[in-house]
Design an enzyme around this catalytic site. Structure first.
Site, PDB file in Angstrom:
ATOM      1  N   LYS A   1     -36.031  30.049  19.386  1.00 53.57           N
ATOM      2  CA  LYS A   1     -37.257  30.949  19.706  1.00 53.57           C
ATOM      3  C   LYS A   1     -37.801  32.354  18.875  1.00 53.57           C
ATOM      4  CE  LYS A   1     -34.601  33.154  22.851  1.00 53.57           C
ATOM      5  NZ  LYS A   1     -33.651  32.709  22.230  1.00 53.57           N
ATOM      6  N   THR A   2     -37.883  32.405  18.037  1.00 52.74           N
ATOM      7  CA  THR A   2     -37.827  33.800  17.163  1.00 52.74           C
ATOM      8  C   THR A   2     -38.701  33.328  16.170  1.00 52.74           C
ATOM      9  OG1 THR A   2     -36.399  35.660  18.075  1.00 52.74           O
ATOM     10  CG2 THR A   2     -37.517  35.411  15.841  1.00 52.74           C
TER      11      THR A   2
END
Length: 844
Positions: free
Chosen positions: A358-359
């Site tokens: 995600k990051t």
């Protein structure tokens, strides 16, 4: 003894003293009405400066010298004659200490001589001053007699002006006598007193009585004279007050003003001081009235609405009752008109399982490295960022943690967002947090875009991900659904443009609008306590424009915007809709997920914050047991459970919530985590004091203690546990709690036997004849003796025999005899249960 011998330096010197350069004297001053004053004057001698060897000039003759033998100062004490030569030679042989003593003795003698001389001079001067004063008094008496004669003559014949001749036989005929012959210049300080009477003073009373006209104009002279002819000076303010009083007496009695009636707003609870301000009355009057009602209160105490209503009616005002619900800010009813709405940027939340990228995907979109700042490559906080695409469109991204402990933070992200991007790793598939994110998105009613990440890895199967999503009712467009899916690679930065196009298309379908020209409202995404900046909250503005200087209320805290900092760390003056900013100026750290509302003034903000604080307190007290029975039962249950106390401190509010929830989840029926205190910011002295008093460890998540707290930790020997990844925190606390419980003992039954006969064995012990019915009986094992299924005793098999031989074990169907340790309560028909005890390390 010759003169040459006297000129030689010897130890017998002249007495020590200070050379006088200033002479003192006294001068008597005389004033009118017999007043006198004695003045001390000083006369400095003239310093004579000349060339070396030149004779000093002769002093100028004093004008009109009047030497008097009485005032002469005595001659200085004669200098002692020098010691003879024989004595000087003897002194030269003295030691250094004796020389010092001799010098000190001579100096003391000289000082005493000087003091005696000064005392004699003062006595002479004092007697001279007394004589002078007598002479002055006689002269003043004569002058007063002549003045009285002149006044009597003026009253007898007012046409003839009679002047009293002054008595000039005193000061004008001869100069003033000095205090001593050393002070001739002192005469010029003696004032020459004129005894000529003032004719105006004699004529003024008659003139004032006959010719003065009464005037209403206030002058300085009149104010100073006052009403008693100048005997006592009155101030201007006193005279003005007297004239005002006279004017009021002429105007008649004062008419009472009608009482003003006010409309007083009375809430559910209000202090006496606040009520007095709203009524326009004195607080002391309200307290007196309450005392008459048998209510002993002060102005700072709170009274209920009924009592406040009685007070308002007692003082003749109109009551306007309002409920506390009217104090609360209701944002749902405040709807902006359609014509005020303008397009705004979409808010996109990236959700998914931990370590699915995600990051990293947000990194690729922002072009920055966020993962490097997170411990272990795991996002611990909600990050809010603003990204500008190639076509100039702005998108606000929220990055949420994927760990199971951050469930509330993910739910919070779904509630403030417009679009959710579900990140699924193509090589890993759907995981528990992925399913949880899907549920949060459905509950919030937010459209979803599936980003299938890591397609560059070996073993990536995007089609399998689409099929697995069908199990959770997520149908992508490739499977004839309405959910967009994009295959991306955050590491290789593949298909990022397609993902941005999908976001722009979804935002266009939503037609996102907000009113920027109104008071701002926003949501707290994250909050923390910064060491240098104080409480800091990351706010996502929902509508309106947040400006520096705005007064706001957020949850139970209030404040004024001191500074706004954007996601790039720059200070800005305003923040429009869908803008994430850090807000400085809060009174405390708010809870994440609370709503920020800008209000008109600080009084309103404090009112709303205090109301919310009261509501929170009442909710906490409502959870308490309702009656004594339930309270005692709760205490009994609590006594059975072992408590593991901890103090939790983290860098942000979201992490505190996640840690507390994770610790509560690992609690069991045997041991329970008790969070003594949880907060945001560095570990302080109060945290250490609380932990040491309860013998609890301090859990620091991305925080460290301040210097004073470190000193207290070293002194109190308090345990500190530092963590930056929540996995490590929960594992360590789980082991600690298991250690508190101690090892687990597992019992395994190996055999049973029935007691057939009991006979003595030795002096005290008894032996039991057994028939083994099940399993095996072994020597040294633990055993229970039961009678009618009731445990009689717990013991150990001390001796096992078959016939007369000692054996190690006896199997089922065979008879044997046993001797049990520490028990003789054995009867025929009892059952003996033999078991093994295994010690295992306890796990939670």
């Amino acid at each position: 003894m010759s003169d040459s011998d006297n000129k030689k330096p010897t130890l017998a010197r002249k007495p020590l003293g200070v050379k006088r350069t200033v002479d003192a004297g006294q001068v008597q001053q005389s004033f009118s009405h017999g007043r006198k004053n004695t003045v001390v004057v000083e006369v400095k001698r003239r310093r004579m400066i000349g060339k070396p060897g030149e004779a000093p000039p002769a002093p100028a003759p004093a004008p009109e010298p009047t030497p008097e033998p009485v005032a002469k100062a005595p001659a200085p004490a004669p200098t002692p004659a020098p010691a003879p030569r024989r004595q000087s030679e003897a002194d030269a042989t003295l030691t250094r200490k004796e020389l010092q003593e001799k010098l000190l003795r001579e100096a003391e003698e000289s000082r005493l001589n000087q003091l005696e001389e000064a005392r004699r001079r003062e006595d002479r001067e004092r007697s001279s001053a007394v004589d002078e004063e007598k002479r002055r008094a006689e002269e003043n008496r004569k002058a007063e007699e002549s003045q009285q004669q002149a006044e009597a003559a003026a009253e007898a014949n007012p046409q003839v002006e009679v002047r009293a001749e002054p008595d000039i036989s005193g000061d004008d005929s001869k100069p003033a006598e000095p205090a001593g012959d050393k002070f001739p210049p002192a005469r010029k300080f003696t004032p020459v007193e004129s005894k000529r009477p003032e004719p105006k003073r004699a004529e003024r009373p008659a003139k004032d009585r006959n010719e003065r006209r009464q005037s209403g104009k206030l002058t300085v002279t009149r104010a100073l004279e006052g009403g008693d002819g100048g005997a006592r000076a009155r101030s201007l303010a006193a005279l003005k007050r007297a004239r005002e009083k006279e004017k009021r007496s002429h105007m008649g009695p004062r008419v009472a003003q009608p009482k003003q009636t006010r409309e007083v707003v009375v809430p559910e609870a209000i202090t006496v001081q606040e009520l007095s301000k709203r009524m326009g009355e004195k607080g002391a009057d309200l307290v007196k009235t309450l005392f008459k009602m048998d209510m002993m209160v002060t102005v700072n105490q709170t009274i209920d609405a009924d009592t406040a209503e009685l007070l308002v009616e007692e003082f003749g005002h109109i009551v306007k009752r309002v409920s506390e619900a009217d104090v609360e800010i209701d944002t749902n009813k405040d709807v902006d008109p359609e014509e005020t709405l303008k397009p705004r940027a979409p808010v996109v939340t990236i959700m998914g399982h931990v370590d699915h990228g995600k990051t990293s995907l947000l990194d690729a979109l922002r072009g920055t490295d966020v993962v490097a700042g997170e411990a272990g490559g795991i996002t611990q906080h909600i990050g809010a960022y603003k990204v500008t695409t190639k076509d100039g469109a702005e998108i606000t991204f929220l990055d949420t943690p994927g760990h199971e402990a951050f469930t509330e933070m993910r739910a919070r992200g779904a509630n403030v967002t417009d679009i959710v991007i579900l990140v699924v790793a193509a090589d890993d598939g759907l995981m528990p947090q992925t399913i949880e994110a899907i549920n949060h998105t459905k509950a919030a009613g937010v459209p979803m875009i599936v980003a299938i990440n890591k397609i560059d890895k070996d073993g990536a199967n995007p089609q399998k991900i689409r099929e697995r999503l069908l199990e959770h009712e997520v149908i992508v467009e490739a499977m004839s659904g309405d959910v967009q899916d994009v295959e991306v690679s955050a590491l290789k930065k593949l298909n990022l443009d397609k993902l941005l196009d999908a976001i722009a298309l979804q935002a266009e379908l939503l037609e996102l609008k907000a009113n920027p020209d109104r008071a701002a409202e926003g949501t707290v995404v994250e909050a923390k306590l910064d060491k240098g900046r104080g409480p800091v909250a990351t706010i996502l503005v929902n509508r309106g424009t947040l400006k520096v200087g705005d007064v706001f209320v957020v949850g139970t805290e209030s404040g004024k915007v001191r500074a706004l900092i954007d996601d790039k760390g720059k200070q800005v003056k305003t923040a429009g809709p869908a803008s994430p900013v850090e807000v400085l100026g809060l009174s405390g750290v708010p809870s994440a997920g609370e709503t920020l509302s800008v209000v008109e003034n600080e009084a309103r903000a404090r009112e709303v914050a205090s109301y919310r604080q009261e509501q929170a307190t009442s909710r906490r007290t409502a959870i308490a047991p309702a009656n004594l029975d339930t309270m005692f039962s709760a205490l009994a249950d609590k006594a059975k459970v072992i408590e593991y106390p901890v103090v939790v401190k983290a860098d942000v509010q979201g992490s505190v919530e996640a840690i507390v929830n994770a610790l509560n989840k690992i609690s069991t029926d045997d041991i329970k985590v008790r969070v003594l205190h949880s907060g945001v910011g560095a570990i302080t002295e109060s945290d250490v004091t609380l932990a040491s008093a309860s013998n609890a460890p301090i859990i620091g998540f991305n925080v460290r203690p301040n210097p004073k707290a470190r000193q207290l930790v070293a002194r109190e020997k308090t345990r500190l546990k530092y963590f930056d990844v929540i996995y490590d925190l929960t594992d360590d606390i789980r082991k600690e709690m298991a250690g508190e419980l101690g090892p687990e003992f597992i019992e395994t039954v190996v055999g049973r036997a029935e007691v057939k006969e009991v006979f003595p064995a030795g002096k005290k012990d008894k032996a039991a004849g057994l028939l083994v019915s099940d399993g095996v009986i072994k020597k040294g094992l633990h055993a229970r003796l039961t009678r009618d299924d009731v445990i009689v005793s717990k013991t150990v098999i001390a001796s096992l025999r078959r016939f007369k031989d000692d054996v190690a074990e006896v199997r089922a169907g065979m008879e044997c005899g046993v001797v049990l340790e520490d028990t003789n309560d054995i009867k025929a028909g009892d059952m003996l249960e033999v078991f093994e005890v295994e010690e295992r390390e306890r796990t939670l």
